[in-house]
Scaffold this active site. Structure first.
Site, PDB file in Angstrom:
ATOM      1  N   CYS A  16       0.830  -1.215   0.000  1.00  0.00           N
ATOM      2  CA  CYS A  16       0.000   0.000   0.000  1.00  0.00           C
ATOM      3  C   CYS A  16       0.865   1.266   0.000  1.00  0.00           C
ATOM      4  CB  CYS A  16      -0.877  -0.029   1.245  1.00  0.00           C
ATOM      5  SG  CYS A  16      -1.728   1.514   1.533  1.00  0.00           S
TER       6      CYS A  16
HETATM    7  N1  MHO Z   1      -6.481  -2.733   2.192  1.00  0.00           N
HETATM    8  C1  MHO Z   1      -6.320  -1.301   2.233  1.00  0.00           C
HETATM    9  C2  MHO Z   1      -5.234  -0.881   1.296  1.00  0.00           C
HETATM   10  C3  MHO Z   1      -5.150   0.550   0.988  1.00  0.00           C
HETATM   11  S1  MHO Z   1      -3.849   0.845   0.013  1.00  0.00           S
HETATM   12  C4  MHO Z   1      -3.943   2.356  -0.645  1.00  0.00           C
HETATM   13  C5  MHO Z   1      -7.627  -0.651   1.887  1.00  0.00           C
HETATM   14  O1  MHO Z   1      -8.321  -1.166   1.014  1.00  0.00           O
HETATM   15  O2  MHO Z   1      -7.959   0.347   2.491  1.00  0.00           O
HETATM   16  O3  MHO Z   1      -3.824  -0.093  -1.069  1.00  0.00           O
END
Ligand code: MHO
Length: 183
Positions: A16
């Site tokens: 992320c």
């Molecule tokens: N599982 C997280 C990841 C965010 S990141 C910008 C979400 O879906 O909020 O990939």
């Protein structure tokens, strides 16, 4: 060369991009970090299409740094300190090719250093499993939507930020205590 103009780019994917951005921004010599997408098949990808996994883009950050203050090798060591380079297409609970570990290099020197750092960390047996970080020349970088920029700074109380981003940012401050921006 005028040192005021001496700047280098690094493009790194370590899961992320909110995490990698928040962590690396704390380092002295890191002048800007832009969250975006790279390494996929489509033009102008957006978050939704990247999350679908169909575009094959990785979430990446484009780091602009002053190599007189922080060299590329140190930046890579920081990058490796805040993600797990041994889990293919995965960081913790985030699963999918957009979360792969990847170093997109700008030039031969970066490619050489990336190989050396991976060899060094492998030799040190930092992780029990092999490093799967891909190293390849930087393709087009697509800037992510505005709301993804400085996401952690703007949303510190969001659940994922508190649970996942904050500990990574804190780990960087601990491991790289001597190399942080002042104030
Ligand atoms: N599982 C997280 C990841 C965010 S990141 C910008 C979400 O879906 O909020 O990939």
């Amino acid at each position: 060369m005028n040192t005021a103009q001496k700047r280098e780019l690094a493009t790194l994917g370590g899961g992320c991009f909110w995490c990698v951005e928040a962590a690396l921004l704390q380092l002295a010599g890191v002048e800007s970090v832009v969250s975006g997408y790279a390494g996929g098949k489509t033009q102008n990808p957006d978050y939704h299409s990247v999350c679908s996994g169909r575009t094959d883009h990785a979430e990446v950050v484009e780091v602009r740094f002053n190599p007189d203050v922080i060299d590329y090798r140190t930046l890579l060591l920081a990058f490796f300190a805040i993600h797990d380079p041994t889990t293919p297409n995965r960081q913790g609970n985030d699963i999918g090719s957009q979360y792969r570990s990847v170093i997109f290099t700008h030039g031969d020197e970066q490619e050489k250093i990336a190989g050396e750092v991976i060899a060094q960390l492998t030799a040190e047996k930092v992780w029990p499993n092999p490093i799967v970080t891909a190293v390849s020349p930087a393709p087009t970088f697509w800037r992510a939507e505005d709301y993804h920029q400085n996401y952690y700074a703007n949303n510190p109380h969001q659940g994922y930020c508190m649970a996942v981003v904050a500990p990574k940012a804190a780990k960087l401050r601990k491991v790289f205590a001597g190399r942080l921006k002042e104030g």
